[in-house]
Design an enzyme around this catalytic site. Structure first.
Site, PDB file in Angstrom:
ATOM      1  N   SER A  55      31.099  75.702 -56.951  1.00  0.00           N
ATOM      2  CA  SER A  55      30.771  76.356 -58.209  1.00  0.00           C
ATOM      3  C   SER A  55      31.939  77.150 -58.788  1.00  0.00           C
ATOM      4  CB  SER A  55      29.573  77.281 -58.020  1.00  0.00           C
ATOM      5  OG  SER A  55      29.872  78.268 -57.077  1.00  0.00           O
ATOM      6  N   HIS A  95      31.350  84.268 -56.798  1.00  0.00           N
ATOM      7  CA  HIS A  95      31.350  84.041 -58.234  1.00  0.00           C
ATOM      8  C   HIS A  95      32.083  85.164 -58.958  1.00  0.00           C
ATOM      9  CE1 HIS A  95      27.744  81.034 -58.610  1.00  0.00           C
ATOM     10  NE2 HIS A  95      28.806  80.490 -58.101  1.00  0.00           N
ATOM     11  N   ASP A 133      24.385  83.793 -63.355  1.00  0.00           N
ATOM     12  CA  ASP A 133      23.704  83.612 -62.065  1.00  0.00           C
ATOM     13  C   ASP A 133      22.298  84.191 -62.002  1.00  0.00           C
ATOM     14  OD1 ASP A 133      25.955  82.468 -61.209  1.00  0.00           O
ATOM     15  OD2 ASP A 133      26.648  84.118 -59.973  1.00  0.00           O
TER      16      ASP A 133
END
Lengths: 189, 197
Positions: A55, A95, A133
């Site tokens: 990701s 992330h 997210d």
């Protein structure tokens, strides 16, 4: 096949086996101490993590190693890459921070361990994902400082793939561990 | 002493320490590149529209829409607040950031403002990944990729925001570095809420 090894083992005696076991354990213990010491210095529970998903591609691929710090006196900023762990989720996620809101708390009446420990709300997004997210937060509206494992400071490609391979093919792990253990036992010097 | 096992052991140990030394040298070498490219960024206008919150469909939420234009040459001045787009204009040439240890640049345009209660906010509204030096002259027209909303659900009485274009240099090996390429000279105020149609 193992007759030779067994013979050397018998020749070397029980004390030698004990000594090698002790050596092996001290290697394990010092490794564990170094890991925890690094964790103390960087203030995170895991100072080195392996990227498990795509990701954050093309920046981070599966198997890359990331080095984290989590300085208590620094706020997170938009653009920082964080590793966070949602309670109930089994793996940490790497992330990038998309939004920060400083100086707000969600839950009142909780005693913070540090002045800045709980008053920052974060929203993250993977570079390779189209949206943020929120769906990954398992019902939470925002990430808080307590969910953050650390901030990515350093990068080393490919090296972590060994652990992924060992996870995907457990036989490899047992073969490696067994081989190392056997070598440690029969080694003479 | 000279068994095959010992030879393999020595060779692999030597090789791995050589590779480690090389990687450390590469990682340290990128600290010597201290490029700090600058461009200009100007915001023309912002539009605020009502909508519904993402999770709770009956909760009202205001969204700010930002149209910007990062282009070579032209430098737009800040236009009237009535214009319903934000034009961010800059010409940052970020190619000096590409050295032999640069894997990619992560560019992001963020809005920063502190509300009257003292809550400091930073919201990324646009980003781009630059992977080649040839693409590092930033020249584009676009609008915000990500929703721009306020914690209180309304932009009413929110002080003007600063907009800035920042970058994250991501190396092949070593330390991640950050920098700022452009910033609006003055903070830009949020307009009044516009109703749809």
């Amino acid at each position: 096949m193992f007759a030779d090894e067994l013979k050397t083992l018998r020749r070397l005696g029980f004390r030698h086996v004990l000594l090698q076991v002790l050596n092996f354990m001290s290697v394990l213990a010092s490794g564990f101490m170094m890991w925890k010491g690094l964790g103390l210095v960087t203030n995170t529970e895991s100072p080195i993590v392996v990227v498990l998903s795509g990701s954050m591609e093309p920046a981070f691929h599966r198997g890359d190693l990331l080095f984290l710090t989590n300085p208590l006196d620094q706020r997170y900023q938009a653009g920082d890459i964080t590793v966070y762990k949602i309670p109930g989720a089994d793996i940490p996620i790497v992330h990038r921070v998309l939004e920060t809101h400083d100086g707000v708390t969600i839950k009142k009446g909780r005693i913070a361990a540090s002045r800045i420990a709980h008053d920052q709300l974060l929203l993250t997004k993977g570079d390779n994902n189209y949206i943020d997210d929120l769906e990954l937060y398992q019902g939470l509206e925002w990430l808080e400082r307590q969910h953050i494992v650390g901030k990515v400071r350093g990068f080393l490609p490919y090296v972590g793939y060994v652990t992924i391979a060992m996870n995907d093919f457990p036989q490899l792990k047992y073969a490696l561990l067994g081989g190392l253990g056997l070598l440690a036992l029969v080694q003479r010097e | 002493m000279h068994t095959i096992y010992a030879r393999i052991n020595n060779t692999s140990a030597f090789l791995s320490s050589c590779v480690t030394a090389l990687l450390v040298a590469i990682a340290l070498s990128s600290l010597a590149f201290t490029a700090d490219p600058k461009g200009q960024l100007a915001v023309a206008s912002i539009q605020v529209h009502p909508g519904n919150a993402r999770r709770y469909a009956n909760k009202k939420q205001e969204f700010a829409f930002v149209n910007f234009n990062v282009s070579a040459g032209t430098h737009l001045v800040m236009s009237a607040r009535a214009v319903s787009h934000v034009h961010a204009c800059s010409k940052p040439d970020l190619s000096p950031l590409f050295n032999w240890n640069t894997k990619q640049l992560f560019l992001y345009l963020s809005a920063e403002y502190t509300d009257k209660k003292g809550v400091a906010n930073e919201v990324v509204i646009w980003d781009r990944i630059v992977r080649r030096k040839e693409d590092a002259l930033i020249s584009t027209t676009g609008r915000n990729k990500y929703v721009f909303r306020e914690l209180s659900a309304s932009f009413r009485n929110i002080p003007p925001a600063n907009y800035s274009l920042k970058y994250n240099v991501m190396p092949y090996v070593g330390v991640l570095t950050y920098g700022e390429a452009a910033r609006t000279p003055q903070p830009v105020a949020f307009p009044e809420l516009q109703s749809l149609s």
